[in-house]
Design a protein around this motif. Structure first.
Motif, PDB file in Angstrom:
ATOM      1  N   ARG A   1       0.829  -1.214   0.000  1.00  0.00           N
ATOM      2  CA  ARG A   1       0.000   0.000   0.000  1.00  0.00           C
ATOM      3  C   ARG A   1       0.860   1.259   0.000  1.00  0.00           C
ATOM      4  N   LEU A   2       1.895   1.253   0.845  1.00  0.00           N
ATOM      5  CA  LEU A   2       2.788   2.416   0.920  1.00  0.00           C
ATOM      6  C   LEU A   2       3.589   2.586  -0.369  1.00  0.00           C
ATOM      7  N   PHE A   3       4.107   1.468  -0.897  1.00  0.00           N
ATOM      8  CA  PHE A   3       4.871   1.553  -2.147  1.00  0.00           C
ATOM      9  C   PHE A   3       4.005   2.128  -3.261  1.00  0.00           C
ATOM     10  N   SER A   4       2.768   1.668  -3.315  1.00  0.00           N
ATOM     11  CA  SER A   4       1.832   2.141  -4.343  1.00  0.00           C
ATOM     12  C   SER A   4       1.652   3.660  -4.244  1.00  0.00           C
ATOM     13  N   LEU A   5       1.549   4.165  -3.012  1.00  0.00           N
ATOM     14  CA  LEU A   5       1.419   5.617  -2.814  1.00  0.00           C
ATOM     15  C   LEU A   5       2.675   6.338  -3.310  1.00  0.00           C
ATOM     16  N   PHE A   6       3.857   5.870  -2.880  1.00  0.00           N
ATOM     17  CA  PHE A   6       5.115   6.501  -3.307  1.00  0.00           C
ATOM     18  C   PHE A   6       5.231   6.474  -4.834  1.00  0.00           C
ATOM     19  N   ASP A   7       4.903   5.315  -5.407  1.00  0.00           N
ATOM     20  CA  ASP A   7       5.074   5.105  -6.839  1.00  0.00           C
ATOM     21  C   ASP A   7       4.131   5.994  -7.659  1.00  0.00           C
ATOM     22  N   GLN A   8       2.839   5.945  -7.348  1.00  0.00           N
ATOM     23  CA  GLN A   8       1.859   6.696  -8.150  1.00  0.00           C
ATOM     24  C   GLN A   8       2.086   8.211  -8.053  1.00  0.00           C
TER      25      GLN A   8
ATOM     26  N   PHE B   1       9.662   2.406   0.875  1.00  0.00           N
ATOM     27  CA  PHE B   1      10.441   3.497   0.277  1.00  0.00           C
ATOM     28  C   PHE B   1      11.619   2.914  -0.511  1.00  0.00           C
ATOM     29  N   GLN B   2      12.209   1.858   0.046  1.00  0.00           N
ATOM     30  CA  GLN B   2      13.329   1.188  -0.613  1.00  0.00           C
ATOM     31  C   GLN B   2      12.905   0.643  -1.980  1.00  0.00           C
ATOM     32  N   LEU B   3      11.692   0.085  -2.075  1.00  0.00           N
ATOM     33  CA  LEU B   3      11.206  -0.454  -3.357  1.00  0.00           C
ATOM     34  C   LEU B   3      11.094   0.651  -4.401  1.00  0.00           C
ATOM     35  N   ALA B   4      10.598   1.819  -3.966  1.00  0.00           N
ATOM     36  CA  ALA B   4      10.477   2.950  -4.898  1.00  0.00           C
ATOM     37  C   ALA B   4      11.866   3.430  -5.323  1.00  0.00           C
ATOM     38  N   VAL B   5      12.794   3.476  -4.365  1.00  0.00           N
ATOM     39  CA  VAL B   5      14.162   3.914  -4.663  1.00  0.00           C
ATOM     40  C   VAL B   5      14.831   2.934  -5.632  1.00  0.00           C
ATOM     41  N   LEU B   6      14.634   1.640  -5.403  1.00  0.00           N
ATOM     42  CA  LEU B   6      15.216   0.628  -6.293  1.00  0.00           C
ATOM     43  C   LEU B   6      14.691   0.773  -7.714  1.00  0.00           C
ATOM     44  N   LYS B   7      13.386   1.065  -7.823  1.00  0.00           N
ATOM     45  CA  LYS B   7      12.791   1.284  -9.149  1.00  0.00           C
ATOM     46  C   LYS B   7      13.483   2.476  -9.815  1.00  0.00           C
TER      47      LYS B   7
END
Length: 330
Positions: A7-14, A77-83
């Motif tokens: 859920r958090l990654f989705s927010l950061f990503d979108q 946050f790490q997942l968004a940064v990795l992307k």
């Protein structure tokens, strides 16, 4: 149902995608911007159109940060940064694998067990993923933390990352091999930057400088870290397995022997790396001091795959036994 991390990654990503288009910046820059917005609960960028401003505010309002644990925030946050890092091909834009960060956190906790308050420094802090992982696993401790990095963008990401997790980290946006405004610390953690250091003038100040040509940055980082560690303090390095077989290894070996006591060397599972040349180990040193006694036997092991729970439990048991036998005054 999505997990909290999803859920958090989705927010950061979108929201990062919206900001990336609006600000005409890279996705990684947009991740830093959206992280800051989320922290303040507002859209701080003036260039954003009224329509997208409303969309973003609406997205940020949907999620209360207080409902998430620090580890959930860090991992999302790490997942968004990795992307974002997939767009960046700079070799130093590499993040410490999560399983390694968690295992390092466990080791720092074991070695610092009898200390309630201490200081910690990561001289190649990057996005602060490793440092915040360690801090998240020391909740009962009072830890004053410092991080240094020369990369402006990574520093911005690190600052936002620390804010979101409510960690008070003192950051230094500078070449960490230059003189630092940090008092000697109790603990250093560092995923060593591997390669040559281009500033020969500055390198000439170091014992571990190359006799000719460029010096190895990873050697200089070890020396600099030892310089900024208190007597008896611990250093946890992620090192290439080839560290002691390179052309400048003899000098490094002498330096380590003269100024530190080797507490352990734990080889990470080869399955974690694309090839054997990229494989790494965790190198644990203690800076020499009047009350420092070398262990009767250093902690040496080849770690099993982190996904093999049974083998990992066996390894943790061996490490516990080593601590019991060695006492270490811990």
């Amino acid at each position: 149902m999505h997990s909290p991390i999803e859920r958090l990654f989705s927010l950061f990503d979108q929201t990062a995608v919206i900001l990336q288009e609006e600000l005409r910046c890279t996705y990684l820059e947009a991740v830093a911007e959206t992280g800051e917005n989320f922290f303040y609960g507002d859209v701080l960028q003036e260039e954003v159109s009224e329509l997208n401003r409303k969309r973003l505010k609406n997205e940020y309002r949907q999620i209360q940060l207080e409902r998430f644990t620090n580890e959930e925030i860090r991992k999302a946050f790490q997942l968004a940064v990795l992307k974002g890092m997939k767009e960046h091909t700079q070799p130093h834009h590499q993040m410490t694998p999560d399983a390694v960060s968690l295992f390092l956190s466990y080791l720092v906790g074991k070695f610092m067990n009898r200390y309630f308050a201490f200081t910690i420094f990561d001289p190649a802090v990057g996005t602060a993923n490793l440092l915040t992982a360690v801090l998240n696993h020391l909740p009962e401790k009072q830890v004053k933390s410092y991080g240094g990095d020369i990369d402006d963008l990574l520093m911005k990401v690190a600052y936002v990352n620390a804010n979101l997790q409510k960690h008070s980290i003192h950051f230094f946006n500078q070449d960490s091999l230059q003189p630092l405004f940090v008092e000697p610390v109790d603990v250093v953690v560092c995923d060593l930057p591997i390669g040559y250091y281009p500033n020969d003038d500055n390198a000439s100040r170091f014992i571990l400088k190359a006799e000719k040509g460029h010096s190895y940055a990873h050697h200089l980082f070890i020396e600099q870290s030892v310089s900024y560690t208190k007597e008896g303090g611990y250093l946890f390095f992620l090192i290439p397995n080839s560290l002691f077989t390179s052309d400048q290894a003899d000098k490094l070996h002498s330096f380590v022997k003269e100024y530190t006591v080797v507490q352990g060397l734990l080889q990470l599972p080869l399955s974690m790396f694309k090839n054997e040349q990229a494989a790494k180990s965790i190198f644990i040193l203690q800076k020499k001091g009047s009350s420092v006694k070398p262990p009767k036997k250093a902690l040496l092991a080849e770690l099993p795959s982190f996904s093999n729970k049974q083998a990992m439990q066996g390894m943790m048991h061996k490490i516990d036994e080593w601590f019991t036998t060695e006492k270490q005054g811990l």
